[in-house]
Design a protein around this motif. Sequence first.
Motif, short mmCIF file in Angstrom:
data_model
loop_
_atom_site.label_atom_id
_atom_site.label_comp_id
_atom_site.label_asym_id
_atom_site.label_seq_id
_atom_site.Cartn_x
_atom_site.Cartn_y
_atom_site.Cartn_z
N TYR A 31 4.02 33.95 68.54
CA TYR A 31 4.13 35.24 68.49
C TYR A 31 5.47 36.08 69.10
O TYR A 31 5.45 36.89 69.29
N TYR A 32 6.04 35.02 69.15
CA TYR A 32 7.50 35.18 69.74
C TYR A 32 8.17 34.30 69.18
O TYR A 32 8.72 34.14 67.56
N ALA A 33 10.07 35.32 69.91
CA ALA A 33 10.94 34.45 69.26
C ALA A 33 11.77 33.84 69.84
O ALA A 33 11.91 34.01 71.14
N GLU A 100 10.58 39.16 71.84
CA GLU A 100 10.30 39.74 71.06
C GLU A 100 11.54 39.77 69.70
O GLU A 100 12.79 40.04 70.40
N PHE A 101 11.13 39.35 68.47
CA PHE A 101 12.41 39.02 67.81
C PHE A 101 14.04 39.96 67.93
O PHE A 101 15.10 39.17 68.25
N ARG A 102 13.65 41.21 68.11
CA ARG A 102 14.65 42.46 68.20
C ARG A 102 14.99 42.77 69.52
O ARG A 102 16.29 42.78 69.83
N ALA A 103 14.02 42.21 70.01
CA ALA A 103 14.78 41.97 71.65
C ALA A 103 15.88 41.15 72.49
O ALA A 103 16.54 41.38 72.91
N VAL A 104 14.97 40.11 72.01
CA VAL A 104 15.99 38.56 71.78
C VAL A 104 17.47 38.89 71.27
O VAL A 104 18.33 38.76 71.84
N ILE A 105 17.43 39.94 69.89
CA ILE A 105 18.41 39.58 69.44
C ILE A 105 19.00 40.41 69.89
O ILE A 105 20.62 40.32 70.69
#
Length: 122
Positions: A31-33, A100-105
């Motif tokens: 559930y993570y990136a 979360e994917f967008r948060a990591v980006i």
Amino acid sequence: QVQLVESGGALVQPGGSLRLSCAASGFTLDYYAIGWFRQAPGKEREGVSCISLSDGETYYADSVKGRFTISRDKAKNTVYLQMNRLKPEDTAVYYCAAGEFRAVIAGVPIYWGPGTQVAVSS
């Protein structure tokens, strides 16, 4: 307890290759990136690449497109960054991070590893 541990950093000649590993524990990667960031001395931290562990979506910074490849091994709870055609400007401490994917980006993951040093020099 959530932990991310990077490994694989080394001194390599220009044009060479390295594979960094990010081993995750304390949570399920589904559930993570996982993203890779780097920071060179005197420079701001830069997002390098990211992979969604649920659907495999990936992101690469323009500076590494075509040279770096991010991948995941769910069974080992590990994400890899294959770095080819390395340049002196790739020299930095490389960190992996999870969120979360967008948060990591966007540069705001939840968890960070301690980092591993990559030096590209002849």
